[in-house]
Scaffold this motif. Structure first.
Motif, PDB file in Angstrom:
ATOM      1  N   GLU A   1       0.882  -1.203   0.103  1.00 57.92           N
ATOM      2  CA  GLU A   1       0.065   0.056  -0.161  1.00 57.92           C
ATOM      3  C   GLU A   1       0.855   1.236   0.049  1.00 57.92           C
ATOM      4  O   GLU A   1       2.174   1.283   0.314  1.00 57.92           O
ATOM      5  CB  GLU A   1      -0.949   0.107   1.131  1.00 57.92           C
TER       6      GLU A   1
ATOM      7  N   ASP B   1       0.840   3.709   2.039  1.00 56.99           N
ATOM      8  CA  ASP B   1       1.046   4.074   3.463  1.00 56.99           C
ATOM      9  C   ASP B   1       2.058   3.269   4.121  1.00 56.99           C
ATOM     10  O   ASP B   1       2.313   3.541   5.236  1.00 56.99           O
ATOM     11  CB  ASP B   1      -0.408   4.533   4.249  1.00 56.99           C
TER      12      ASP B   1
ATOM     13  N   ARG C   1       1.862  -0.099   4.440  1.00 55.70           N
ATOM     14  CA  ARG C   1       1.265  -1.242   4.624  1.00 55.70           C
ATOM     15  C   ARG C   1       1.455  -2.427   3.782  1.00 55.70           C
ATOM     16  O   ARG C   1       1.414  -2.096   2.506  1.00 55.70           O
ATOM     17  CB  ARG C   1      -0.442  -1.415   5.152  1.00 55.70           C
TER      18      ARG C   1
ATOM     19  N   SER D   1       2.203  -9.784   7.455  1.00 57.79           N
ATOM     20  CA  SER D   1       1.522  -8.397   7.131  1.00 57.79           C
ATOM     21  C   SER D   1       2.414  -7.424   7.900  1.00 57.79           C
ATOM     22  O   SER D   1       2.895  -7.902   9.012  1.00 57.79           O
ATOM     23  CB  SER D   1       0.126  -8.573   7.342  1.00 57.79           C
TER      24      SER D   1
ATOM     25  N   SER E   1       2.994  -2.979   8.974  1.00 58.64           N
ATOM     26  CA  SER E   1       2.407  -1.420   8.734  1.00 58.64           C
ATOM     27  C   SER E   1       3.524  -0.749   9.571  1.00 58.64           C
ATOM     28  O   SER E   1       4.219  -1.090  10.407  1.00 58.64           O
ATOM     29  CB  SER E   1       1.075  -1.256   9.417  1.00 58.64           C
TER      30      SER E   1
ATOM     31  N   ASP F   1       3.635   1.293  11.978  1.00 58.48           N
ATOM     32  CA  ASP F   1       2.951   1.759  13.210  1.00 58.48           C
ATOM     33  C   ASP F   1       3.752   1.877  14.331  1.00 58.48           C
ATOM     34  O   ASP F   1       3.358   2.159  15.562  1.00 58.48           O
ATOM     35  CB  ASP F   1       1.808   0.884  13.552  1.00 58.48           C
TER      36      ASP F   1
ATOM     37  N   VAL G   1       8.487  -0.363  10.968  1.00 54.74           N
ATOM     38  CA  VAL G   1       7.518  -1.530  10.481  1.00 54.74           C
ATOM     39  C   VAL G   1       7.258  -2.394  11.534  1.00 54.74           C
ATOM     40  O   VAL G   1       8.181  -3.116  12.062  1.00 54.74           O
ATOM     41  CB  VAL G   1       8.071  -2.111   9.441  1.00 54.74           C
TER      42      VAL G   1
END
Length: 144
Positions: free
Chosen positions: A42, A44, A46, A62, A64, A66, A72
């Motif tokens: 993605e 962003d 992700r 997976s 992200s 965050d 990551v």
């Protein structure tokens, strides 16, 4: 004398057996097909990926951005069959606390609190008594 030592070392090095990397060669390599390779990235940061091979290796992951400072954070599962035939499955999370795998095959630390040996308790008591004696006999430290 130095020449004799150098010559002896060279002879030992040349006589040492060559490492055996098995009978691997490009001609004898078994072709393992990739059955599934799905990757989604993605804008962003992700992502998701899922990979499966013909010899039973599986990875689903997976991630992200965050974590702290946009690091990551990842989670997923991978599985394969060990050389002895044991099926292996590992679930994991990788975040600010590091890589945290979970599997029935991983060793487990003993339950805490574990019993404290008596010699340790004796040493703690001795140190506490010495501290108490020192504190009562001295008014404090001075630096002259």
């Amino acid at each position: 004398m130095k020449f004799v030592i150098l010559a002896a070392l060279a002879a030992v090095a040349l006589a040492a057996p060559k490492p055996d990397y098995g009978s691997f060669s490009a001609e004898s390599a078994e072709f393992i097909p990739i059955l599934k390779d799905e990757r989604v990235q993605e804008d962003d940061g992700r992502y998701n990926l899922e990979i499966e091979t013909g010899n039973g290796i599986f990875l689903s992951q997976s991630g992200s951005p965050d974590g702290p400072d946009g690091a990551v954070v990842k989670s997923g599962v991978y599985s394969y069959t060990a050389p002895d035939g044991t099926p292996v499955e590992v679930k994991f999370v990788a975040d600010a606390n590091g890589y945290q795998p979970q599997s029935d095959l991983l060793p487990v630390a003993p339950a805490f609190p574990h019993p404290i040996p008596q010699f340790v308790l004796d040493q703690i008591a001795k140190a506490a008594a010495e501290d108490a004696a020192r504190d009562s006999s001295e008014e404090g430290y001075s630096y002259a």
